[in-house]
Design a protein around this motif. Structure first.
Motif, PDB file in Angstrom:
ATOM      1  N   PRO A  21      54.390  65.629  36.424  1.00 26.83           N
ATOM      2  CA  PRO A  21      54.310  67.092  36.526  1.00 26.83           C
ATOM      3  C   PRO A  21      53.434  67.612  37.657  1.00 26.83           C
ATOM      4  O   PRO A  21      53.591  68.750  38.081  1.00 26.83           O
ATOM      5  N   HIS A  22      52.500  66.815  38.146  1.00 29.06           N
ATOM      6  CA  HIS A  22      51.547  67.306  39.143  1.00 29.06           C
ATOM      7  C   HIS A  22      51.883  66.773  40.527  1.00 29.06           C
ATOM      8  O   HIS A  22      51.134  65.999  41.121  1.00 29.06           O
ATOM      9  N   ALA A  23      53.029  67.199  41.039  1.00 27.83           N
ATOM     10  CA  ALA A  23      53.480  66.815  42.374  1.00 27.83           C
ATOM     11  C   ALA A  23      53.815  68.096  43.131  1.00 27.83           C
ATOM     12  O   ALA A  23      54.655  68.884  42.692  1.00 27.83           O
ATOM     13  N   PHE A  24      53.123  68.303  44.268  1.00 25.42           N
ATOM     14  CA  PHE A  24      53.272  69.548  45.018  1.00 25.42           C
ATOM     15  C   PHE A  24      53.285  69.282  46.504  1.00 25.42           C
ATOM     16  O   PHE A  24      52.724  68.306  46.979  1.00 25.42           O
ATOM     17  N   VAL A  25      53.890  70.208  47.242  1.00 31.53           N
ATOM     18  CA  VAL A  25      53.698  70.306  48.685  1.00 31.53           C
ATOM     19  C   VAL A  25      52.997  71.634  48.912  1.00 31.53           C
ATOM     20  O   VAL A  25      53.464  72.680  48.462  1.00 31.53           O
ATOM     21  N   CYS A  26      51.851  71.570  49.583  1.00 36.58           N
ATOM     22  CA  CYS A  26      51.109  72.770  49.952  1.00 36.58           C
ATOM     23  C   CYS A  26      51.407  73.031  51.420  1.00 36.58           C
ATOM     24  O   CYS A  26      51.125  72.179  52.268  1.00 36.58           O
ATOM     25  N   ASP A  27      51.987  74.190  51.712  1.00 34.03           N
ATOM     26  CA  ASP A  27      52.385  74.460  53.094  1.00 34.03           C
ATOM     27  C   ASP A  27      51.238  75.069  53.903  1.00 34.03           C
ATOM     28  O   ASP A  27      50.151  75.326  53.377  1.00 34.03           O
ATOM     29  N   ALA A  28      51.492  75.301  55.167  1.00 33.90           N
ATOM     30  CA  ALA A  28      50.459  75.792  56.081  1.00 33.90           C
ATOM     31  C   ALA A  28      49.942  77.173  55.690  1.00 33.90           C
ATOM     32  O   ALA A  28      48.837  77.552  56.048  1.00 33.90           O
ATOM     33  N   GLU A  29      50.737  77.930  54.932  1.00 34.63           N
ATOM     34  CA  GLU A  29      50.319  79.256  54.473  1.00 34.63           C
ATOM     35  C   GLU A  29      49.528  79.184  53.171  1.00 34.63           C
ATOM     36  O   GLU A  29      49.103  80.196  52.634  1.00 34.63           O
ATOM     37  N   GLN A  31      50.750  78.016  50.253  1.00 36.74           N
ATOM     38  CA  GLN A  31      51.616  78.117  49.074  1.00 36.74           C
ATOM     39  C   GLN A  31      51.892  76.718  48.525  1.00 36.74           C
ATOM     40  O   GLN A  31      52.232  75.806  49.275  1.00 36.74           O
ATOM     41  N   ALA A  32      51.730  76.549  47.222  1.00 38.59           N
ATOM     42  CA  ALA A  32      51.998  75.265  46.580  1.00 38.59           C
ATOM     43  C   ALA A  32      53.389  75.312  45.953  1.00 38.59           C
ATOM     44  O   ALA A  32      53.688  76.212  45.171  1.00 38.59           O
ATOM     45  N   ARG A  33      54.220  74.344  46.314  1.00 39.45           N
ATOM     46  CA  ARG A  33      55.577  74.247  45.778  1.00 39.45           C
ATOM     47  C   ARG A  33      55.667  72.980  44.935  1.00 39.45           C
ATOM     48  O   ARG A  33      55.421  71.881  45.421  1.00 39.45           O
ATOM     49  N   ARG A  34      56.018  73.155  43.658  1.00 42.91           N
ATOM     50  CA  ARG A  34      56.139  72.009  42.759  1.00 42.91           C
ATOM     51  C   ARG A  34      57.360  71.181  43.139  1.00 42.91           C
ATOM     52  O   ARG A  34      58.434  71.719  43.395  1.00 42.91           O
ATOM     53  N   LEU A  35      57.182  69.861  43.161  1.00 49.24           N
ATOM     54  CA  LEU A  35      58.289  68.934  43.400  1.00 49.24           C
ATOM     55  C   LEU A  35      58.794  68.488  42.034  1.00 49.24           C
ATOM     56  O   LEU A  35      58.266  67.556  41.435  1.00 49.24           O
ATOM     57  N   GLY A  36      59.777  69.196  41.536  1.00 51.16           N
ATOM     58  CA  GLY A  36      60.258  69.014  40.176  1.00 51.16           C
ATOM     59  C   GLY A  36      60.855  67.650  39.897  1.00 51.16           C
ATOM     60  O   GLY A  36      61.187  66.878  40.803  1.00 51.16           O
ATOM     61  N   ALA A  37      61.003  67.376  38.625  1.00 46.70           N
ATOM     62  CA  ALA A  37      61.555  66.101  38.173  1.00 46.70           C
ATOM     63  C   ALA A  37      63.007  65.955  38.619  1.00 46.70           C
ATOM     64  O   ALA A  37      63.772  66.918  38.613  1.00 46.70           O
ATOM     65  N   THR A  38      63.354  64.757  39.014  1.00 49.81           N
ATOM     66  CA  THR A  38      64.736  64.431  39.374  1.00 49.81           C
ATOM     67  C   THR A  38      65.407  63.624  38.269  1.00 49.81           C
ATOM     68  O   THR A  38      66.589  63.321  38.367  1.00 49.81           O
TER      69      THR A  38
END
Length: 127
Positions: A21-29, A31-38
């Motif tokens: 559940p705790h997988a994210f990409v934080c962009d240069a601005e 903003q944290a985007r969750r990398l959802g389950a596949t």
């Protein structure tokens, strides 16, 4: 479990997430985007196709993976633990990743005894 392959030459990140559940990409601005389950969490049921997702990787993006023990270490703060971890990472996102990690763990000196030390883990990756 979470598995990812970052191809800096193509600017592509491909990952498979079996319930982490705790997988994210934080962009240069910031903003944290969750990398959802596949797929379902590993070991829950017999499963053979774990699927994958792909996303464009931009210069400055920061992969942020952490265990629930780290977010649980913020129990008792005014904010949810997951949000607090992401805020701490984004607040220092321009610093070297080892410094971000050092500061992140410095924020949790009074961890409840119910959160074992080996369950407080974080991984940060930046191009």
């Amino acid at each position: 479990v979470f598995y990812g392959v970052l191809d800096p030459a193509l600017g592509r990140f491909v990952y498979s997430n079996a319930g982490h559940p705790h997988a994210f990409v934080c962009d240069a601005e910031g903003q944290a985007r969750r990398l959802g389950a596949t797929s379902p969490p590993l070991g829950i049921a017999p499963y053979s196709d774990y699927g994958e997702n792909a996303l464009d990787w931009r210069q400055g993006d920061l992969l942020c993976l952490f265990t629930d023990g780290l977010s649980d270490a913020f129990v008792g703060s005014d904010e949810a633990g997951e949000d607090r971890v992401l805020q701490a990472v984004n607040a220092r996102r321009g610093e070297p990743v080892h410094q971000i990690l050092d500061e992140l763990f410095a924020l949790t000196p009074r961890v409840p005894r119910s959160v074992p030390a080996d369950d407080r883990t974080a991984v940060l990756v930046r191009l």
